[in-house]
Design an enzyme around this catalytic site. Structure first.
Site, mmCIF file in Angstrom:
data_model
loop_
_atom_site.group_PDB
_atom_site.id
_atom_site.type_symbol
_atom_site.label_atom_id
_atom_site.label_comp_id
_atom_site.label_asym_id
_atom_site.label_seq_id
_atom_site.Cartn_x
_atom_site.Cartn_y
_atom_site.Cartn_z
ATOM 1 N N CYS A 3 0.850 -1.192 0.000
ATOM 2 C CA CYS A 3 0.000 0.000 0.000
ATOM 3 C C CYS A 3 0.887 1.243 0.000
ATOM 4 C CB CYS A 3 -0.925 -0.008 1.222
ATOM 5 S SG CYS A 3 -1.833 1.540 1.420
ATOM 6 N N CYS A 6 0.492 3.434 3.188
ATOM 7 C CA CYS A 6 1.128 2.794 4.355
ATOM 8 C C CYS A 6 2.644 2.995 4.280
ATOM 9 C CB CYS A 6 0.773 1.308 4.426
ATOM 10 S SG CYS A 6 -0.883 0.961 5.063
ATOM 11 N N ASP A 29 -0.123 16.725 -1.526
ATOM 12 C CA ASP A 29 -0.353 15.877 -2.691
ATOM 13 C C ASP A 29 0.757 16.134 -3.710
ATOM 14 O OD1 ASP A 29 -3.160 14.391 -3.914
ATOM 15 O OD2 ASP A 29 -1.589 14.953 -5.333
ATOM 16 N N HIS A 45 -4.481 1.122 8.349
ATOM 17 C CA HIS A 45 -4.998 0.970 6.982
ATOM 18 C C HIS A 45 -6.518 0.753 6.980
ATOM 19 C CE1 HIS A 45 -4.804 -0.008 2.677
ATOM 20 N NE2 HIS A 45 -5.827 -0.811 2.969
ATOM 21 N N ASN A 85 -12.560 10.198 -2.487
ATOM 22 C CA ASN A 85 -13.017 9.387 -3.606
ATOM 23 C C ASN A 85 -13.134 7.939 -3.143
ATOM 24 O OD1 ASN A 85 -12.943 11.579 -5.439
ATOM 25 N ND2 ASN A 85 -10.742 11.319 -5.706
ATOM 26 N N HIS A 96 -6.179 3.375 0.082
ATOM 27 C CA HIS A 96 -6.015 3.647 1.516
ATOM 28 C C HIS A 96 -6.794 4.928 1.756
ATOM 29 C CE1 HIS A 96 -3.170 3.822 5.248
ATOM 30 N NE2 HIS A 96 -3.986 4.880 5.336
ATOM 31 N N HIS A 98 -8.254 8.326 2.242
ATOM 32 C CA HIS A 98 -7.589 9.633 2.337
ATOM 33 C C HIS A 98 -8.594 10.723 2.024
ATOM 34 C CE1 HIS A 98 -7.058 8.037 -1.762
ATOM 35 N NE2 HIS A 98 -7.137 9.293 -2.194
ATOM 36 N N HIS A 100 -8.832 14.478 0.650
ATOM 37 C CA HIS A 100 -8.165 15.584 -0.023
ATOM 38 C C HIS A 100 -8.662 16.874 0.627
ATOM 39 C CE1 HIS A 100 -7.028 13.353 -3.819
ATOM 40 N NE2 HIS A 100 -7.994 12.555 -3.404
#
Ligand code: 5GP
Ligand code: ZN
Length: 112
Positions: A3, A6, A29, A45, A85, A96, A98, A100
């Site tokens: 991942c 990770c 990002d 995770h 997303n 994983h 996240h 934004h």
């Protein structure tokens, strides 16, 4: 498990860290979509928002408590957008969870 995020959390892959606590990690990002664009992830995770349960939701709450602090630190005084997303239709590319956080300019009204 292979991942990317990770590996970033572990420090095996370098990232520009903007925040870290016991439960979450935030970094810029690599391909920013706005003047300020960072990602906030749980250290444990979780595959996506579709895998949030009563058992792991505390980590998500911690992320949302961290976001205003990071936003202030990065100068987002006039608002910002938080996006996650999920899966194929959501165009999730890293599996994983996240969030934004985008800001630093007026964002488009359209979300899709
Ligand atoms: P997603 O499309 O899964 O919602 O978002 C994944 C995000 O991760 C993208 O915005 C992409 O630019 C970012 N990303 C992908 N690989 C890396 C990386 O190695 N480092 C950083 N900092 N961001 C990455
Ligand atoms: Zn992971």
């Amino acid at each position: 498990m292979d991942c990317l995020f990770c590996a970033i959390i572990k420090g095996d892959i370098p990232s520009k860290k903007v925040y870290e606590d016991g439960d979450c990690y935030a970094f810029l990002d690599i391909n920013p979509q706005a003047p300020v664009h960072f990602l906030v992830v749980p250290k444990a995770h979780i595959g996506s928002a579709d895998e949030i349960t009563e058992d792991n939701a505390a980590a998500v709450a911690r992320i949302f408590a961290a976001i205003p602090k990071i936003a202030a630190q990065l100068g987002l005084t006039n608002g910002y957008r938080v996006i996650t997303n999920v899966g194929e239709d959501g165009c999730q590319s890293v599996k994983h969870l996240h969030f934004h956080v985008l800001g630093g300019r007026k964002l488009p009204e359209s979300m899709a």
